[in-house]
Scaffold this motif. Structure first.
Motif, PDB file in Angstrom:
ATOM      1  N   ALA A 169       0.849  -1.200   0.000  1.00 57.43           N
ATOM      2  CA  ALA A 169       0.000   0.000   0.000  1.00 57.43           C
ATOM      3  C   ALA A 169       0.881   1.245   0.000  1.00 57.43           C
ATOM      4  N   ARG A 170       2.042   1.131   0.655  1.00 58.58           N
ATOM      5  CA  ARG A 170       2.974   2.267   0.712  1.00 58.58           C
ATOM      6  C   ARG A 170       3.526   2.589  -0.686  1.00 58.58           C
ATOM      7  N   SER A 171       3.917   1.539  -1.426  1.00 59.17           N
ATOM      8  CA  SER A 171       4.426   1.774  -2.786  1.00 59.17           C
ATOM      9  C   SER A 171       3.320   2.301  -3.693  1.00 59.17           C
ATOM     10  N   LEU A 172       2.108   1.762  -3.518  1.00 58.02           N
ATOM     11  CA  LEU A 172       1.000   2.199  -4.372  1.00 58.02           C
ATOM     12  C   LEU A 172       0.730   3.700  -4.190  1.00 58.02           C
ATOM     13  N   ASP A 173       0.854   4.173  -2.941  1.00 55.99           N
ATOM     14  CA  ASP A 173       0.677   5.612  -2.692  1.00 55.99           C
ATOM     15  C   ASP A 173       1.686   6.427  -3.502  1.00 55.99           C
ATOM     16  N   VAL A 174       2.939   5.944  -3.543  1.00 56.65           N
ATOM     17  CA  VAL A 174       3.970   6.669  -4.304  1.00 56.65           C
ATOM     18  C   VAL A 174       3.585   6.684  -5.781  1.00 56.65           C
ATOM     19  N   VAL A 175       3.166   5.523  -6.298  1.00 55.74           N
ATOM     20  CA  VAL A 175       2.782   5.443  -7.715  1.00 55.74           C
ATOM     21  C   VAL A 175       1.610   6.399  -7.988  1.00 55.74           C
ATOM     22  N   MET A 176       0.574   6.344  -7.139  1.00 57.57           N
ATOM     23  CA  MET A 176      -0.618   7.183  -7.366  1.00 57.57           C
ATOM     24  C   MET A 176      -0.286   8.674  -7.313  1.00 57.57           C
ATOM     25  N   SER A 177       0.741   9.028  -6.509  1.00 63.37           N
ATOM     26  CA  SER A 177       1.034  10.458  -6.324  1.00 63.37           C
ATOM     27  C   SER A 177       1.442  11.145  -7.634  1.00 63.37           C
ATOM     28  N   PHE A 178       1.888  10.359  -8.613  1.00 65.27           N
ATOM     29  CA  PHE A 178       2.335  10.969  -9.867  1.00 65.27           C
ATOM     30  C   PHE A 178       1.191  11.626 -10.648  1.00 65.27           C
ATOM     31  N   GLY A 179      -0.027  11.125 -10.491  1.00 64.71           N
ATOM     32  CA  GLY A 179      -1.157  11.699 -11.228  1.00 64.71           C
ATOM     33  C   GLY A 179      -1.332  13.174 -10.910  1.00 64.71           C
ATOM     34  N   GLU A 180      -1.390  13.492  -9.617  1.00 64.66           N
ATOM     35  CA  GLU A 180      -1.603  14.881  -9.195  1.00 64.66           C
ATOM     36  C   GLU A 180      -0.350  15.718  -9.458  1.00 64.66           C
ATOM     37  N   LYS A 181       0.831  15.101  -9.295  1.00 65.17           N
ATOM     38  CA  LYS A 181       2.065  15.878  -9.505  1.00 65.17           C
ATOM     39  C   LYS A 181       2.160  16.306 -10.972  1.00 65.17           C
ATOM     40  N   LEU A 182       1.788  15.405 -11.877  1.00 59.26           N
ATOM     41  CA  LEU A 182       1.868  15.735 -13.309  1.00 59.26           C
ATOM     42  C   LEU A 182       0.864  16.826 -13.698  1.00 59.26           C
ATOM     43  N   SER A 183      -0.400  16.662 -13.261  1.00 54.72           N
ATOM     44  CA  SER A 183      -1.412  17.643 -13.683  1.00 54.72           C
ATOM     45  C   SER A 183      -1.080  19.038 -13.129  1.00 54.72           C
ATOM     46  N   CYS A 184      -0.619  19.081 -11.866  1.00 54.86           N
ATOM     47  CA  CYS A 184      -0.320  20.388 -11.253  1.00 54.86           C
ATOM     48  C   CYS A 184       0.905  21.024 -11.879  1.00 54.86           C
ATOM     49  N   ARG A 185       1.872  20.197 -12.226  1.00 58.64           N
ATOM     50  CA  ARG A 185       3.090  20.718 -12.865  1.00 58.64           C
ATOM     51  C   ARG A 185       2.708  21.378 -14.200  1.00 58.64           C
ATOM     52  N   ILE A 186       1.831  20.731 -14.940  1.00 61.78           N
ATOM     53  CA  ILE A 186       1.415  21.276 -16.237  1.00 61.78           C
ATOM     54  C   ILE A 186       0.643  22.589 -16.042  1.00 61.78           C
TER      55      ILE A 186
END
Ligand code: ADP
Ligand code: ASP
Ligand code: MG
Length: 468
Positions: free
Chosen positions: A114-131
């Motif tokens: 579950a800890r690794s999955l959180d890291v993977v999921m975090s990329f969705g928001e990081k990408l959209s906000c960066r754009i």
């Protein structure tokens, strides 16, 4: 200042991202804005799918990863002009290569905690906000990307659905966001523990982020922008007569969202209640409509119920036995066993005869809970103090909600007669002592008919639907 949160449906593609940026730019001419964004529509699901494929050693995870990559790079391609494109493209590719390495690691060890999955999921928001943080300056508005998982929203370490540590978070929000020059673009949904490990707030959790940030910054209002005109009297996918509810109390909004009105995450109301912040639900596709105001005191509704909500994929466990009558602590044991396995119970009903206890839970956790209770109560089953522990699946919970139900007699009678007339079978019923909610369990095949019947009986114009 106001918080403006846009969900995945509002930033599903470059056209919508541009639309959102124009709405935000327009508002920021009038007042201070803090922007909170979800991942682009569908991206969190793709990230989870990808991580699970890698965990199972399926090389198709690379295709899923490429789909995520293409979606973001195509967006960059269409949004930005040539001279600005290079810089944002590089930033996005850099983030994506970090994600690729993590996925490769998951493939190698064939394990995704579950800890690794959180890291993977975090990329969705990081990408959209960066754009978005790079696009707002194109419209002439300075913006700053803020990664909430970098010590801005602090939680415990329960991965997948972490609990927010409010005092620490409010302090960090003030320190990291308040003094930002330009529009802060904050990642929804993601957070970190006080030692910096990435966590998430539960699916649909960006609404909750908006309200935590709103409380932390002492914002005047928290706006949640989505793809419908506001909170509707029922899920519009099933009830086409559903209409926008202009105003809701915090409690009504909490009950509706807890019982399945996905338009707002139930926890969103927690910081708003504490700091008395109003929440406004708005439609990105139709910004002129007024939306739904969620506040402490609101106008009295003219109908005796305010809305209907529904949770799918439910099972019930029924523990039944004459020997249970009067045995103190039996309910505590049943609930304790289930809590120890971290299984959430959505609804409980116990007849006053004490002859049975009925628990409603998510179908995917019910078999485990059922096995657990069979083992824990093996002695009582052997001595026939408990006769059966039944498991029934393929059910839904439907809840009717409204402040006006308090102290209004006869609502349950009308509700169950309306269902009876349509021959809709009810398996269990619960009413909280707040009297704001009556919920019941029925078969998933009866869901649509039940929703339509109740909407018609309580919410569509007729003299008996007016509470006065
Ligand atoms: P976002 O991407 O903005 O976070 P969500 O998909 O999480 O949007 O929530 C919006 C959706 O919630 C709507 O499109 C609608 O289908 C669904 N929904 C379910 N119940 C309700 C309700 N009572 N009122 C409004 N929308 C609802
Ligand atoms: N992106 C997250 C999800 O899909 C959070 C959100 O959209 O609110 O659940
Ligand atoms: Mg949402």
């Amino acid at each position: 200042m106001k918080i403006m949160k846009f969900g995945g449906s509002s930033i599903a593609n470059s056209t919508l991202i541009e639309k959102v940026a124009r709405i935000v730019a327009g508002e920021s001419e009038k007042t201070g804005i803090c922007l909170v964004l979800s991942a682009m529509k569908g991206v969190t699901d793709l990230l989870i799918g990808c991580a699970r494929e890698a965990e199972n050693g399926k090389t198709c995870y690379k295709e899923t990863f490429n789909e995520i990559k293409k979606k973001h790079l195509d967006t960059v391609e269409t949004l930005f002009t040539q001279n600005k494109k290079k810089e944002i493209r590089e930033a996005v590719i850099w983030m994506l290569s970090e994600l690729e390495e993590i996925l490769h690691g998951i493939e190698l060890v064939r394990e995704c905690s579950a800890r690794s999955l959180d890291v993977v999921m975090s990329f969705g928001e990081k990408l959209s906000c960066r754009i978005m943080a790079s696009y707002l300056p194109v419209l002439g508005h300075e913006a700053v990307f803020i990664d909430a998982s970098d010590g801005v929203i602090i939680t415990d370490n329960v991965h997948g659905s972490a609990a927010v540590l409010f005092t620490q978070s409010y302090k960090a929000i003030l320190k990291r966001i308040k003094s930002v020059k330009g529009i802060p673009v904050v990642t929804g949904f993601i957070a970190s523990t006080s030692s910096g490990v990435v966590t998430t707030l539960g699916r649909n959790g960006s609404d909750y982020t908006a309200s935590i940030v709103g409380a932390g910054l002492d914002a005047d209002i928290i706006e949640i922008w989505t793809d419908v005109d506001g909170v509707l009297s029922a899920d519009p996918r099933y009830v086409k007569e559903a209409f926008v509810i202009p105003e809701l109390s915090y409690q009504e909004a909490m009950e509706l969202s807890y019982f399945g009105a996905k338009v707002i995450h139930p926890y969103t109301m927690i910081p708003a209640i504490e700091k008395k912040k109003n929440i406004l639900i708005k439609n990105t596709l139709n910004p002129e409509t007024k939306g739904t105001l969620i506040a402490d005191t609101v106008k009295r509704h003219s109908t005796c119920i305010t809305g209907i909500a529904c949770i799918d994929r439910i099972a019930i466990i029924n523990v039944e036995g004459c020997g249970m009558v009067g045995i103190p602590g039996i309910a505590a044991r049943i609930l304790g066993e289930i809590a120890a396995a971290h299984i959430n119970i959505i609804m409980i009903s116990q007849a006053s005869s004490e002859h049975s206890i009925c628990l409603a839970l998510k179908e995917n956790e019910a078999v485990k809970a059922h096995d657990l209770l069979n083992r824990a109560l093996a002695d009582e089953l052997a001595t026939k103090q408990i006769q059966n522990i039944d498991l029934l699946r393929d059910l839904v919970i439907i809840a009717v909600i409204g402040e006006n139900m308090r102290g209004t007699p006869g609502i349950s009678g009308r509700l169950f007669s309306a269902l009876g007339l349509k021959k809709i079978n009810v398996y269990a019923i619960a009413q909280g002592s707040s009297e704001r909610n009556i919920s019941f369990v029925t078969g998933s095949g009866d869901k649509e008919q039940a929703l339509l019947t109740l909407h018609h009986a309580f919410l569509e114009v007729s003299p008996e639907n007016t509470s006065g």
